[in-house]
Design a protein around this motif. Structure first.
Motif, PDB file in Angstrom:
ATOM      1  N   ASN A  16      -0.610 -58.822  -5.706  1.00 62.53           N
ATOM      2  CA  ASN A  16      -1.627 -57.774  -5.821  1.00 62.53           C
ATOM      3  C   ASN A  16      -2.890 -58.308  -6.489  1.00 62.53           C
ATOM      4  O   ASN A  16      -4.005 -57.959  -6.084  1.00 62.53           O
ATOM      5  CB  ASN A  16      -1.082 -56.582  -6.606  1.00 62.53           C
ATOM      6  CG  ASN A  16      -0.048 -55.812  -5.825  1.00 62.53           C
ATOM      7  OD1 ASN A  16       0.018 -55.899  -4.609  1.00 62.53           O
ATOM      8  ND2 ASN A  16       0.779 -55.076  -6.535  1.00 62.53           N
ATOM      9  N   GLU A  17      -2.719 -59.147  -7.501  1.00 70.07           N
ATOM     10  CA  GLU A  17      -3.888 -59.729  -8.165  1.00 70.07           C
ATOM     11  C   GLU A  17      -4.633 -60.668  -7.231  1.00 70.07           C
ATOM     12  O   GLU A  17      -5.856 -60.733  -7.257  1.00 70.07           O
ATOM     13  CB  GLU A  17      -3.468 -60.452  -9.441  1.00 70.07           C
ATOM     14  CG  GLU A  17      -3.054 -59.509 -10.543  1.00 70.07           C
ATOM     15  CD  GLU A  17      -2.613 -60.237 -11.797  1.00 70.07           C
ATOM     16  OE1 GLU A  17      -2.492 -61.487 -11.769  1.00 70.07           O
ATOM     17  OE2 GLU A  17      -2.389 -59.559 -12.803  1.00 70.07           O
ATOM     18  N   GLY A  18      -3.898 -61.387  -6.404  1.00 77.27           N
ATOM     19  CA  GLY A  18      -4.543 -62.268  -5.431  1.00 77.27           C
ATOM     20  C   GLY A  18      -5.378 -61.498  -4.430  1.00 77.27           C
ATOM     21  O   GLY A  18      -6.516 -61.873  -4.122  1.00 77.27           O
ATOM     22  N   TRP A  19      -4.812 -60.415  -3.921  1.00 74.24           N
ATOM     23  CA  TRP A  19      -5.562 -59.593  -2.972  1.00 74.24           C
ATOM     24  C   TRP A  19      -6.757 -58.917  -3.635  1.00 74.24           C
ATOM     25  O   TRP A  19      -7.801 -58.728  -3.006  1.00 74.24           O
ATOM     26  CB  TRP A  19      -4.658 -58.567  -2.308  1.00 74.24           C
ATOM     27  CG  TRP A  19      -3.811 -59.173  -1.235  1.00 74.24           C
ATOM     28  CD1 TRP A  19      -2.466 -59.344  -1.273  1.00 74.24           C
ATOM     29  CD2 TRP A  19      -4.264 -59.710   0.003  1.00 74.24           C
ATOM     30  NE1 TRP A  19      -2.049 -59.957  -0.115  1.00 74.24           N
ATOM     31  CE2 TRP A  19      -3.132 -60.190   0.683  1.00 74.24           C
ATOM     32  CE3 TRP A  19      -5.512 -59.840   0.599  1.00 74.24           C
ATOM     33  CZ2 TRP A  19      -3.220 -60.794   1.938  1.00 74.24           C
ATOM     34  CZ3 TRP A  19      -5.589 -60.440   1.848  1.00 74.24           C
ATOM     35  CH2 TRP A  19      -4.461 -60.910   2.503  1.00 74.24           C
ATOM     36  N   TYR A  24     -12.633 -58.582  -4.313  1.00 71.03           N
ATOM     37  CA  TYR A  24     -13.856 -58.678  -5.119  1.00 71.03           C
ATOM     38  C   TYR A  24     -14.832 -59.675  -4.514  1.00 71.03           C
ATOM     39  O   TYR A  24     -16.038 -59.414  -4.429  1.00 71.03           O
ATOM     40  CB  TYR A  24     -13.535 -59.108  -6.549  1.00 71.03           C
ATOM     41  CG  TYR A  24     -12.873 -58.051  -7.403  1.00 71.03           C
ATOM     42  CD1 TYR A  24     -13.244 -56.717  -7.319  1.00 71.03           C
ATOM     43  CD2 TYR A  24     -11.880 -58.391  -8.307  1.00 71.03           C
ATOM     44  CE1 TYR A  24     -12.646 -55.755  -8.101  1.00 71.03           C
ATOM     45  CE2 TYR A  24     -11.271 -57.435  -9.100  1.00 71.03           C
ATOM     46  CZ  TYR A  24     -11.658 -56.120  -8.991  1.00 71.03           C
ATOM     47  OH  TYR A  24     -11.063 -55.173  -9.769  1.00 71.03           O
ATOM     48  N   LEU A  25     -14.331 -60.821  -4.092  1.00 68.67           N
ATOM     49  CA  LEU A  25     -15.210 -61.848  -3.542  1.00 68.67           C
ATOM     50  C   LEU A  25     -15.841 -61.414  -2.219  1.00 68.67           C
ATOM     51  O   LEU A  25     -17.057 -61.534  -2.033  1.00 68.67           O
ATOM     52  CB  LEU A  25     -14.439 -63.157  -3.358  1.00 68.67           C
ATOM     53  CG  LEU A  25     -14.002 -63.857  -4.633  1.00 68.67           C
ATOM     54  CD1 LEU A  25     -13.090 -65.021  -4.303  1.00 68.67           C
ATOM     55  CD2 LEU A  25     -15.211 -64.326  -5.420  1.00 68.67           C
ATOM     56  N   ILE A  26     -15.031 -60.891  -1.326  1.00 69.22           N
ATOM     57  CA  ILE A  26     -15.558 -60.489  -0.018  1.00 69.22           C
ATOM     58  C   ILE A  26     -16.516 -59.316  -0.143  1.00 69.22           C
ATOM     59  O   ILE A  26     -17.575 -59.300   0.483  1.00 69.22           O
ATOM     60  CB  ILE A  26     -14.403 -60.162   0.946  1.00 69.22           C
ATOM     61  CG1 ILE A  26     -13.670 -61.455   1.312  1.00 69.22           C
ATOM     62  CG2 ILE A  26     -14.902 -59.461   2.201  1.00 69.22           C
ATOM     63  CD1 ILE A  26     -12.435 -61.249   2.157  1.00 69.22           C
ATOM     64  N   SER A  27     -16.160 -58.332  -0.966  1.00 69.45           N
ATOM     65  CA  SER A  27     -17.047 -57.176  -1.096  1.00 69.45           C
ATOM     66  C   SER A  27     -18.348 -57.550  -1.790  1.00 69.45           C
ATOM     67  O   SER A  27     -19.414 -57.028  -1.426  1.00 69.45           O
ATOM     68  CB  SER A  27     -16.351 -56.041  -1.834  1.00 69.45           C
ATOM     69  OG  SER A  27     -16.015 -56.440  -3.147  1.00 69.45           O
ATOM     70  N   VAL A  66     -12.831 -63.160 -12.911  1.00 67.05           N
ATOM     71  CA  VAL A  66     -12.531 -63.721 -14.224  1.00 67.05           C
ATOM     72  C   VAL A  66     -12.433 -62.625 -15.271  1.00 67.05           C
ATOM     73  O   VAL A  66     -11.538 -62.622 -16.106  1.00 67.05           O
ATOM     74  CB  VAL A  66     -13.602 -64.771 -14.624  1.00 67.05           C
ATOM     75  CG1 VAL A  66     -13.460 -65.189 -16.066  1.00 67.05           C
ATOM     76  CG2 VAL A  66     -13.513 -65.976 -13.701  1.00 67.05           C
ATOM     77  N   LYS A  67     -13.334 -61.651 -15.227  1.00 65.95           N
ATOM     78  CA  LYS A  67     -13.357 -60.595 -16.237  1.00 65.95           C
ATOM     79  C   LYS A  67     -12.152 -59.669 -16.135  1.00 65.95           C
ATOM     80  O   LYS A  67     -11.525 -59.332 -17.133  1.00 65.95           O
ATOM     81  CB  LYS A  67     -14.641 -59.783 -16.123  1.00 65.95           C
ATOM     82  CG  LYS A  67     -14.780 -58.702 -17.158  1.00 65.95           C
ATOM     83  CD  LYS A  67     -16.183 -58.139 -17.149  1.00 65.95           C
ATOM     84  CE  LYS A  67     -16.349 -56.957 -18.050  1.00 65.95           C
ATOM     85  NZ  LYS A  67     -16.112 -57.215 -19.440  1.00 65.95           N
ATOM     86  N   ARG A  68     -11.800 -59.254 -14.932  1.00 65.77           N
ATOM     87  CA  ARG A  68     -10.744 -58.259 -14.762  1.00 65.77           C
ATOM     88  C   ARG A  68      -9.350 -58.852 -14.604  1.00 65.77           C
ATOM     89  O   ARG A  68      -8.374 -58.229 -14.976  1.00 65.77           O
ATOM     90  CB  ARG A  68     -11.050 -57.372 -13.577  1.00 65.77           C
ATOM     91  CG  ARG A  68     -12.290 -56.536 -13.813  1.00 65.77           C
ATOM     92  CD  ARG A  68     -12.478 -55.514 -12.766  1.00 65.77           C
ATOM     93  NE  ARG A  68     -13.710 -54.785 -13.031  1.00 65.77           N
ATOM     94  CZ  ARG A  68     -14.085 -53.728 -12.350  1.00 65.77           C
ATOM     95  NH1 ARG A  68     -13.331 -53.280 -11.367  1.00 65.77           N
ATOM     96  NH2 ARG A  68     -15.204 -53.116 -12.641  1.00 65.77           N
ATOM     97  N   LEU A  69      -9.273 -60.043 -14.032  1.00 67.68           N
ATOM     98  CA  LEU A  69      -7.956 -60.611 -13.745  1.00 67.68           C
ATOM     99  C   LEU A  69      -7.645 -61.826 -14.602  1.00 67.68           C
ATOM    100  O   LEU A  69      -6.539 -62.349 -14.542  1.00 67.68           O
ATOM    101  CB  LEU A  69      -7.860 -60.996 -12.271  1.00 67.68           C
ATOM    102  CG  LEU A  69      -8.068 -59.861 -11.279  1.00 67.68           C
ATOM    103  CD1 LEU A  69      -8.003 -60.385  -9.846  1.00 67.68           C
ATOM    104  CD2 LEU A  69      -7.049 -58.764 -11.487  1.00 67.68           C
ATOM    105  N   GLY A  70      -8.607 -62.307 -15.355  1.00 64.67           N
ATOM    106  CA  GLY A  70      -8.379 -63.476 -16.203  1.00 64.67           C
ATOM    107  C   GLY A  70      -7.500 -63.145 -17.391  1.00 64.67           C
ATOM    108  O   GLY A  70      -7.253 -61.992 -17.729  1.00 64.67           O
TER     109      GLY A  70
END
Length: 71
Positions: A16-19, A24-27, A66-70
């Motif tokens: 889920n974190e990977g998706w 985030y990157l694509i959007s 980095v901020k949300r998933l780091g």
């Protein structure tokens, strides 16, 4: 002893974190690339603002990952 066992991870959280990171990157690239495209159309430039918008969107996406998933 049954009390000392650690719960097994199923791996779903990492998936889920990977998706979320990919999203985030694509959007970020899509939204800021579109804003750059609108600026290109408005000012009559030929793709410069679109490229800048895509780069800024990618940087913003990396920042959010980095901020949300780091750690």
């Amino acid at each position: 002893m049954a009390g000392n066992q650690t719960p097994k991870q199923s791996g779903a959280r990492g998936s889920n974190e990977g998706w979320a990171a990919v999203g985030y990157l694509i959007s970020g690239i899509a939204v800021w690339g579109f804003v750059g495209w609108l600026v290109d159309r408005w000012l009559g430039w030929h793709g410069i603002a679109t490229a800048i918008g895509c780069v800024l969107g990618a940087a913003g996406g990396v920042y959010l990952v980095v901020k949300r998933l780091g750690a």
